[in-house]
Scaffold this motif. Structure first.
Motif, PDB file in Angstrom:
ATOM      1  N   SER A  72      11.566 -33.143  -2.268  1.00  0.00           N
ATOM      2  CA  SER A  72      12.894 -32.968  -1.695  1.00  0.00           C
ATOM      3  C   SER A  72      12.857 -31.780  -0.744  1.00  0.00           C
ATOM      4  N   THR A  73      13.966 -31.555  -0.065  1.00  0.00           N
ATOM      5  CA  THR A  73      14.077 -30.389   0.806  1.00  0.00           C
ATOM      6  C   THR A  73      14.606 -29.199   0.014  1.00  0.00           C
ATOM      7  N   LYS A  74      14.414 -28.021   0.555  1.00  0.00           N
ATOM      8  CA  LYS A  74      14.875 -26.797  -0.108  1.00  0.00           C
ATOM      9  C   LYS A  74      16.378 -26.827  -0.346  1.00  0.00           C
ATOM     10  N   ASP A  75      17.141 -27.246   0.647  1.00  0.00           N
ATOM     11  CA  ASP A  75      18.604 -27.265   0.522  1.00  0.00           C
ATOM     12  C   ASP A  75      19.071 -28.204  -0.586  1.00  0.00           C
ATOM     13  N   LYS A  76      18.467 -29.384  -0.671  1.00  0.00           N
ATOM     14  CA  LYS A  76      18.852 -30.347  -1.707  1.00  0.00           C
ATOM     15  C   LYS A  76      18.482 -29.840  -3.101  1.00  0.00           C
ATOM     16  N   VAL A  77      17.325 -29.209  -3.224  1.00  0.00           N
ATOM     17  CA  VAL A  77      16.899 -28.664  -4.516  1.00  0.00           C
ATOM     18  C   VAL A  77      17.844 -27.547  -4.941  1.00  0.00           C
ATOM     19  N   MET A  78      18.192 -26.666  -4.009  1.00  0.00           N
ATOM     20  CA  MET A  78      19.100 -25.568  -4.348  1.00  0.00           C
ATOM     21  C   MET A  78      20.475 -26.099  -4.772  1.00  0.00           C
ATOM     22  N   GLU A 114      19.190 -18.468   2.696  1.00  0.00           N
ATOM     23  CA  GLU A 114      18.125 -18.106   3.626  1.00  0.00           C
ATOM     24  C   GLU A 114      16.884 -17.564   2.920  1.00  0.00           C
ATOM     25  N   HIS A 115      17.060 -16.912   1.771  1.00  0.00           N
ATOM     26  CA  HIS A 115      15.916 -16.415   1.008  1.00  0.00           C
ATOM     27  C   HIS A 115      15.466 -17.388  -0.077  1.00  0.00           C
ATOM     28  N   GLY A 116      16.258 -18.422  -0.336  1.00  0.00           N
ATOM     29  CA  GLY A 116      15.903 -19.407  -1.354  1.00  0.00           C
ATOM     30  C   GLY A 116      15.970 -18.866  -2.761  1.00  0.00           C
ATOM     31  N   GLU A 117      16.989 -18.032  -3.035  1.00  0.00           N
ATOM     32  CA  GLU A 117      17.114 -17.442  -4.364  1.00  0.00           C
ATOM     33  C   GLU A 117      18.493 -17.691  -4.968  1.00  0.00           C
ATOM     34  N   ILE A 118      18.481 -17.937  -6.267  1.00  0.00           N
ATOM     35  CA  ILE A 118      19.712 -18.089  -7.037  1.00  0.00           C
ATOM     36  C   ILE A 118      19.626 -17.084  -8.178  1.00  0.00           C
ATOM     37  N   ILE A 119      20.648 -16.231  -8.275  1.00  0.00           N
ATOM     38  CA  ILE A 119      20.708 -15.220  -9.324  1.00  0.00           C
ATOM     39  C   ILE A 119      21.717 -15.694 -10.367  1.00  0.00           C
ATOM     40  N   VAL A 120      21.308 -15.669 -11.646  1.00  0.00           N
ATOM     41  CA  VAL A 120      22.135 -16.213 -12.718  1.00  0.00           C
ATOM     42  C   VAL A 120      22.200 -15.226 -13.888  1.00  0.00           C
ATOM     43  N   HIS A 121      23.417 -15.074 -14.436  1.00  0.00           N
ATOM     44  CA  HIS A 121      23.602 -14.318 -15.676  1.00  0.00           C
ATOM     45  C   HIS A 121      23.740 -15.342 -16.802  1.00  0.00           C
ATOM     46  N   VAL A 148      16.305 -15.209 -12.130  1.00  0.00           N
ATOM     47  CA  VAL A 148      16.148 -15.394 -10.691  1.00  0.00           C
ATOM     48  C   VAL A 148      15.376 -16.691 -10.489  1.00  0.00           C
ATOM     49  N   ILE A 149      15.968 -17.600  -9.724  1.00  0.00           N
ATOM     50  CA  ILE A 149      15.311 -18.867  -9.393  1.00  0.00           C
ATOM     51  C   ILE A 149      14.916 -18.793  -7.928  1.00  0.00           C
ATOM     52  N   THR A 150      13.642 -19.010  -7.649  1.00  0.00           N
ATOM     53  CA  THR A 150      13.141 -18.969  -6.281  1.00  0.00           C
ATOM     54  C   THR A 150      12.756 -20.378  -5.853  1.00  0.00           C
ATOM     55  N   VAL A 151      13.291 -20.799  -4.707  1.00  0.00           N
ATOM     56  CA  VAL A 151      13.053 -22.144  -4.185  1.00  0.00           C
ATOM     57  C   VAL A 151      12.418 -22.005  -2.801  1.00  0.00           C
ATOM     58  N   ILE A 152      11.231 -22.593  -2.629  1.00  0.00           N
ATOM     59  CA  ILE A 152      10.509 -22.493  -1.362  1.00  0.00           C
ATOM     60  C   ILE A 152      10.033 -23.877  -0.940  1.00  0.00           C
ATOM     61  N   MET A 153      10.343 -24.254   0.297  1.00  0.00           N
ATOM     62  CA  MET A 153       9.830 -25.523   0.818  1.00  0.00           C
ATOM     63  C   MET A 153       8.463 -25.240   1.441  1.00  0.00           C
ATOM     64  N   VAL A 154       7.407 -25.766   0.833  1.00  0.00           N
ATOM     65  CA  VAL A 154       6.044 -25.472   1.275  1.00  0.00           C
ATOM     66  C   VAL A 154       5.564 -26.416   2.374  1.00  0.00           C
ATOM     67  N   LYS A 155       6.118 -27.603   2.419  1.00  0.00           N
ATOM     68  CA  LYS A 155       5.884 -28.553   3.505  1.00  0.00           C
ATOM     69  C   LYS A 155       6.979 -29.602   3.422  1.00  0.00           C
ATOM     70  N   PRO A 156       7.145 -30.437   4.427  1.00  0.00           N
ATOM     71  CA  PRO A 156       8.251 -31.406   4.390  1.00  0.00           C
ATOM     72  C   PRO A 156       8.261 -32.225   3.096  1.00  0.00           C
ATOM     73  N   PHE A 157       9.414 -32.235   2.454  1.00  0.00           N
ATOM     74  CA  PHE A 157       9.636 -32.951   1.200  1.00  0.00           C
ATOM     75  C   PHE A 157       8.684 -32.518   0.085  1.00  0.00           C
ATOM     76  N   ARG A 158       8.345 -31.245   0.060  1.00  0.00           N
ATOM     77  CA  ARG A 158       7.571 -30.653  -1.034  1.00  0.00           C
ATOM     78  C   ARG A 158       8.132 -29.251  -1.239  1.00  0.00           C
ATOM     79  N   THR A 159       8.892 -29.102  -2.312  1.00  0.00           N
ATOM     80  CA  THR A 159       9.590 -27.843  -2.577  1.00  0.00           C
ATOM     81  C   THR A 159       9.163 -27.275  -3.922  1.00  0.00           C
ATOM     82  N   ALA A 160       8.817 -25.983  -3.929  1.00  0.00           N
ATOM     83  CA  ALA A 160       8.371 -25.283  -5.139  1.00  0.00           C
ATOM     84  C   ALA A 160       9.537 -24.535  -5.769  1.00  0.00           C
ATOM     85  N   VAL A 161       9.579 -24.534  -7.113  1.00  0.00           N
ATOM     86  CA  VAL A 161      10.614 -23.808  -7.848  1.00  0.00           C
ATOM     87  C   VAL A 161       9.936 -22.926  -8.891  1.00  0.00           C
ATOM     88  N   ASP A 162      10.238 -21.620  -8.826  1.00  0.00           N
ATOM     89  CA  ASP A 162       9.759 -20.658  -9.815  1.00  0.00           C
ATOM     90  C   ASP A 162      10.951 -19.996 -10.479  1.00  0.00           C
TER      91      ASP A 162
END
Length: 136
Positions: A33-39, A60-67, A77-91
């Motif tokens: 998926s894309t970064k925006d859709k994953v977020m 813009e930084h691909g981060e979601i902060i949650v309590h 802290v959830i980090t979302v990075i699109m590494v290539k088209p339709f390949r998105t990493a989540v840490d």
């Protein structure tokens, strides 16, 4: 798994996923998926879960902060990075607010639950694909 890893697994107040983690369940997860859709999907998922309050989202930084107030109090802290088209990493990185030196595996179990829920909601590709992505 070495003794160091075993001790680290059970006597820690923080759990962080990464590409080459010794625990296979705690390796970076990739989605088709894309970064925006994953977020947006993660935001939707968290808003439906009790005890999770989204503090901020940085598209813009691909981060979601949650309590987290469910169970033990924690910060995520959830980090979302699109590494290539339709390949998105989540840490994920979860720190537990505890007066003890350990959270007794709470943060680790929470990561397992969140990744499991994400895998149901999005098209899961695999874990630790970073090395393979660099080669392609």
């Amino acid at each position: 798994m070495s003794i160091k890893h075993t001790l680290q697994k059970y006597f820690s107040k923080q759990t962080e996923t990464k590409e080459d983690h010794f625990d296979e369940k705690l390796r970076t997860h990739y989605y088709k998926s894309t970064k925006d859709k994953v977020m947006k999907e993660i935001e939707s998922m968290l808003s439906q879960m009790q005890g999770f309050k989204i503090a901020s989202i940085s598209e813009e930084h691909g981060e979601i902060i949650v309590h987290i107030t469910k169970g033990k109090k924690a910060f995520m802290v959830i980090t979302v990075i699109m590494v290539k088209p339709f390949r998105t990493a989540v840490d994920l990185s979860i720190s537990t607010d505890s007066f003890l030196f350990t959270d007794l595996g709470y943060s680790r179990k929470l990561v397992y639950e969140l990744y499991s829920e994400m895998n149901k909601r999005m098209s899961f590709v695999g874990t630790s694909l970073g090395d393979r992505l660099i080669q392609s």
